[in-house]
Design a protein around this motif. Structure first.
Motif, short mmCIF file in Angstrom:
data_model
loop_
_atom_site.label_atom_id
_atom_site.label_comp_id
_atom_site.label_asym_id
_atom_site.label_seq_id
_atom_site.Cartn_x
_atom_site.Cartn_y
_atom_site.Cartn_z
N GLN A 128 -7.42 5.19 -18.90
CA GLN A 128 -7.37 3.92 -18.18
C GLN A 128 -6.00 3.76 -17.50
N SER A 129 -6.01 3.20 -16.30
CA SER A 129 -4.75 2.94 -15.61
C SER A 129 -4.97 1.84 -14.59
N PHE A 130 -3.87 1.24 -14.14
CA PHE A 130 -3.94 0.13 -13.18
C PHE A 130 -2.84 0.32 -12.16
N SER A 131 -3.23 0.35 -10.88
CA SER A 131 -2.26 0.60 -9.82
C SER A 131 -1.65 -0.67 -9.27
N GLY A 132 -2.19 -1.83 -9.66
CA GLY A 132 -1.64 -3.09 -9.19
C GLY A 132 -2.60 -3.79 -8.23
N SER A 133 -2.31 -5.05 -7.95
CA SER A 133 -3.14 -5.81 -7.02
C SER A 133 -2.29 -6.83 -6.28
N LEU A 134 -2.60 -7.01 -5.02
CA LEU A 134 -1.94 -7.98 -4.15
C LEU A 134 -3.03 -8.87 -3.56
N PRO A 135 -2.91 -10.21 -3.70
CA PRO A 135 -3.96 -11.08 -3.17
C PRO A 135 -3.92 -11.16 -1.65
N LYS A 136 -4.94 -11.75 -1.08
CA LYS A 136 -4.97 -11.99 0.36
C LYS A 136 -3.90 -13.01 0.72
N ALA A 160 5.20 -16.26 0.28
CA ALA A 160 6.36 -16.58 -0.57
C ALA A 160 6.06 -16.26 -2.04
N LYS A 161 4.85 -16.60 -2.46
CA LYS A 161 4.47 -16.31 -3.86
C LYS A 161 4.42 -14.81 -4.10
N ALA A 162 3.97 -14.05 -3.10
CA ALA A 162 3.91 -12.59 -3.25
C ALA A 162 5.31 -11.98 -3.29
N ILE A 163 6.18 -12.41 -2.35
CA ILE A 163 7.54 -11.86 -2.31
C ILE A 163 8.25 -12.08 -3.63
N SER A 164 8.03 -13.25 -4.22
CA SER A 164 8.66 -13.53 -5.52
C SER A 164 7.86 -12.98 -6.68
N GLY A 165 6.75 -12.29 -6.40
CA GLY A 165 5.97 -11.60 -7.42
C GLY A 165 5.11 -12.48 -8.29
N GLN A 166 4.90 -13.73 -7.89
CA GLN A 166 4.15 -14.65 -8.74
C GLN A 166 2.65 -14.35 -8.75
N THR A 167 2.14 -13.81 -7.65
CA THR A 167 0.70 -13.57 -7.54
C THR A 167 0.36 -12.07 -7.51
N VAL A 168 1.34 -11.24 -7.73
CA VAL A 168 1.14 -9.80 -7.72
C VAL A 168 1.05 -9.31 -9.16
N GLN A 169 0.03 -8.52 -9.45
CA GLN A 169 -0.11 -7.94 -10.78
C GLN A 169 0.17 -6.44 -10.72
N VAL A 170 0.87 -5.95 -11.73
CA VAL A 170 1.23 -4.53 -11.80
C VAL A 170 1.16 -4.07 -13.24
N LYS A 199 0.83 -1.21 0.00
CA LYS A 199 0.00 0.00 0.00
C LYS A 199 0.86 1.25 0.00
N ALA A 200 1.94 1.24 0.79
CA ALA A 200 2.83 2.40 0.86
C ALA A 200 3.49 2.71 -0.48
N PHE A 201 3.69 1.67 -1.31
CA PHE A 201 4.28 1.86 -2.64
C PHE A 201 3.20 2.00 -3.72
N GLY A 202 1.95 2.23 -3.31
CA GLY A 202 0.88 2.53 -4.26
C GLY A 202 0.21 1.33 -4.89
N ILE A 203 0.59 0.10 -4.53
CA ILE A 203 -0.01 -1.08 -5.14
C ILE A 203 -1.46 -1.21 -4.67
N GLY A 204 -2.37 -1.20 -5.62
CA GLY A 204 -3.78 -1.32 -5.30
C GLY A 204 -4.44 -0.04 -4.81
N GLN A 205 -3.70 1.07 -4.84
CA GLN A 205 -4.26 2.33 -4.35
C GLN A 205 -5.19 2.94 -5.40
N PRO A 206 -6.19 3.72 -4.94
CA PRO A 206 -7.21 4.25 -5.87
C PRO A 206 -6.80 5.53 -6.57
N TRP A 207 -5.57 5.59 -7.08
CA TRP A 207 -5.24 6.78 -7.86
C TRP A 207 -5.87 6.66 -9.23
N GLN A 208 -6.16 7.81 -9.80
CA GLN A 208 -6.87 7.84 -11.09
C GLN A 208 -6.19 8.79 -12.05
#
Length: 619
Positions: free
Chosen positions: A469-477, A485-495, A456-465
């Motif tokens: 069209q734009s995409f701020s990213g998403s991090l799963p639960k 581990a999958k998140a740290i290695s970026g496998q489940t994070v979209q940007v 969140k601090a790095f803007g991932i998934g934040q509601p900037w507009q």
């Protein structure tokens, strides 16, 4: 409100007005004549209205019908204010509301109906001034419009981001039609598809000596229609140069076209044949700002000379404005040159100090849909964000961390194609080389909430507009060590490339900031009916974390093609997805410019190196 909606509203209002007027007066008096005349005029029952005057029936009927045509009016509505009787003379004060259509303002004026008794019946004393107090015999109404040319989208220094393009405007001078206006519009409508009644109304409501624009074409469409247009000798075609062709970044700036019959019907607003319409990008997003609204004057004309006799009402229209972007031409040119190396590549550059987008370039991808709004696996570039949480949790860049070929964390299997040199590389070395197995092993060292907070601090998934069209990213639960581990290695994070450029800018400057593409106007909506959500607030990085990340990203760029010239480059490279995608990232910065590069079947660090080299030496 569109012409169709206004006409429907007028019909409803008429029904109410008729009921009200009929109910108000029950005896033979001036009121009956006033009611019938105004209801007949409003409902276009001109025989009813004419029969309540002392004028010649056909002449009155024609004058009322001509007034509607001359004003190109969608409707008339009337309200009786008072009726005064003095013997066999009477006067009715009323207000008129004329819908001039085309999204023009309503024209409201006060007038008077003089009445007198004729053979025991009250009649409106007919004259031109019945239509308007300032209209005299030998005069007519007209609507004089003055459209303004479309304003450009400009770069951060105010230079246009469009090139000149020729348009072809077909029109007529009404006084030269010799009574053939209906024939001319019938033939023009058959060729162009524009509504015949709308073309005719524009001609009849315009001053007779003024060139009336009826249809505008781009070069290709004009050349296709020219043989048919040339057969209408009363039609004149003017060639006009306007700033329509987009410069880089073309898909961000967007395309413009002349109004077609299809878009005229779809828009249903102030646009008319001859206007320009933004089809994509900022041209579409800021259509109403770039075009403004037409200045409109209701006037009277002398029928003998054709000259203006009086100004009855004027609306200045809404000023059209340029749209000022944050694009920097020199940085954009360097980005265009860099992405041209690969078959498929994208680069977005932002100013590290304020988040302003300086360049968006793509080859084989779309600048808006893929660079600003694309959704891609972050890969181990997300370790920039994860390291914020890991370092805060006590993991030191110098900590020894093995990089085996395979590792299982919480039941999830991770594989590393190439081991990092040395028997026991450090966290910083594994970060720089993107060792998946080493980074995944750190999942047990950090809480899920800490990872989420850092994202969140790095803007991932934040509601900037942005206006596009734009995409701020998403991090799963993150419910388990495997999830972490999958998140740290970026496998489940979209940007998106844009969101990763902002991550690099955050490390470079010490503060994450939301992106900015347009600095003026503040919103695409000139009416301010839609208030944009305030952007997220900047977030300062922990100074100690920033110091560590700066050294780690320096190590990540060292020895790569990104560091091919003078000046230090900071960054990290990583695959974007599995081997089958053949996509890879470079995320980093040099000087004040932070970038994210995504390329396919090509080293993104080489694209970054070429970009930075061009910025240093534009020649």
């Amino acid at each position: 409100m569109s012409r169709v909606r206004r006409t429907l509203t007028a019909t409803v209002t008429l029904a109410l007005a008729c009921t009200t007027l009929t109910g108000c007066f029950d005896e033979a008096s001036p009121h009956d004549a006033v009611r019938d005349f105004l209801v007949g005029w409003q409902s276009e029952d001109y025989d009813l209205a004419a029969d309540r005057t002392d004028g010649e029936r056909a002449a009155v009927r024609k004058a009322l019908a001509d007034a509607k045509l001359e004003l190109d009016a969608a409707s008339f509505r009337f309200k009786i204010k008072s009726v005064h009787i003095a013997g066999d003379e009477s006067r009715a004060d009323f207000s008129a509301e004329v819908d001039l259509g085309e999204n023009n303002p309503l024209w409201v004026y006060d007038s008077v109906l003089p009445l007198h008794l004729v053979d025991g019946s009250w009649k409106v004393r007919w004259s031109a001034s019945v239509l308007h107090p300032q209209l005299k015999e030998g005069q007519r109404f007209a609507v004089d419009t003055k459209p303004t040319r479309r304003q450009p989208v400009v770069d951060r220094n105010g230079a246009s981001l469009q090139r000149p393009q020729f348009l072809y405007v077909a029109g007529v001078i009404p006084s030269q039609l010799g009574g053939k206006d209906e024939e001319v519009v019938r033939r023009l409508s058959a060729i162009t598809g524009f509504a015949q009644d709308r073309l005719l109304s524009r001609i009849r409501s315009s001053p007779p000596s003024k060139f009336v624009e009826l249809a505008t074409f781009g070069r290709t469409r004009y050349l296709a229609m020219k043989p048919k247009l040339d057969t209408i000798t009363e039609i004149t075609t003017q060639r006009q140069e306007q700033l329509f062709a987009p410069d880089a970044p073309m898909e961000i700036v967007g395309k413009v076209s002349a109004l077609t019959p299809e878009t005229e019907q779809k828009l249903g607003g102030p646009q008319r044949a001859g206007d320009s319409v933004g089809q994509s990008g900022l041209q579409k997003a800021y259509q109403d700002y770039l075009t403004g609204s037409t200045r409109t004057r209701v006037i009277t004309l002398d029928l003998r000379t054709g000259k203006e006799a009086a100004l009855l009402q004027e609306w200045p229209g809404r000023e059209n404005l340029s749209v000022k972007t944050t694009i920097d031409r020199a940085i954009q040119a360097a980005a265009e040159s860099a992405v041209d190396q690969a078959e498929v590549s994208a680069l977005v550059a932002v100013d590290r100090s304020n988040g302003e987008i300086r360049a968006v370039a793509a080859k084989g991808l779309n600048e808006e849909e893929d660079v600003l709004a694309g959704k891609y696996p972050a890969g181990t570039t997300f370790s920039i964000v994860a390291s914020d949480a890991l370092i805060k949790a006590g993991v030191k860049p110098t900590q020894r961390l093995a990089c085996p070929a395979e590792r299982t964390v919480g039941g999830a299997r991770f594989a590393e194609a190439g081991q990092v040199g040395g028997l026991s590389p450090t966290f910083q070395e594994n970060f720089a080389k993107g060792c998946v197995t080493a980074l995944a092993s750190l999942a047990r060292r950090v809480d899920a909430s800490a990872l989420t907070k850092s994202a969140k601090a790095f803007g991932i998934g934040q509601p900037w507009q942005l206006p596009l069209q734009s995409f701020s990213g998403s991090l799963p639960k993150l419910d388990s060590d495997a999830d972490k581990a999958k998140a740290i290695s970026g496998q489940t994070v979209q940007v998106s490339p844009l969101s990763m450029a902002l991550v690099a800018a955050a490390v470079a400057s010490g503060t994450w900031r939301p992106p900015v593409l347009v600095t003026d106007p503040s919103s695409p909506d000139p009416t301010a009916e839609i208030v944009p959500e305030p952007p997220p607030q900047p977030v300062a990085l922990d100074p100690k974390v920033r110091t560590a990340l700066t050294a780690m990203m320096r190590a990540g760029a060292t020895g790569t093609p990104a560091q091919t010239g003078s000046g230090r480059v900071y960054g990290v490279a990583a695959p974007a997805g599995d081997e089958g995608s053949r996509q890879a990232w470079f995320v980093g910065w040099q000087g004040d410019v932070a970038i994210a590069v995504l390329s396919r079947n090509y080293d993104p660090a080489a694209v970054a190196g070429d970009f930075f080299a061009t910025l240093r030496d534009p020649s």
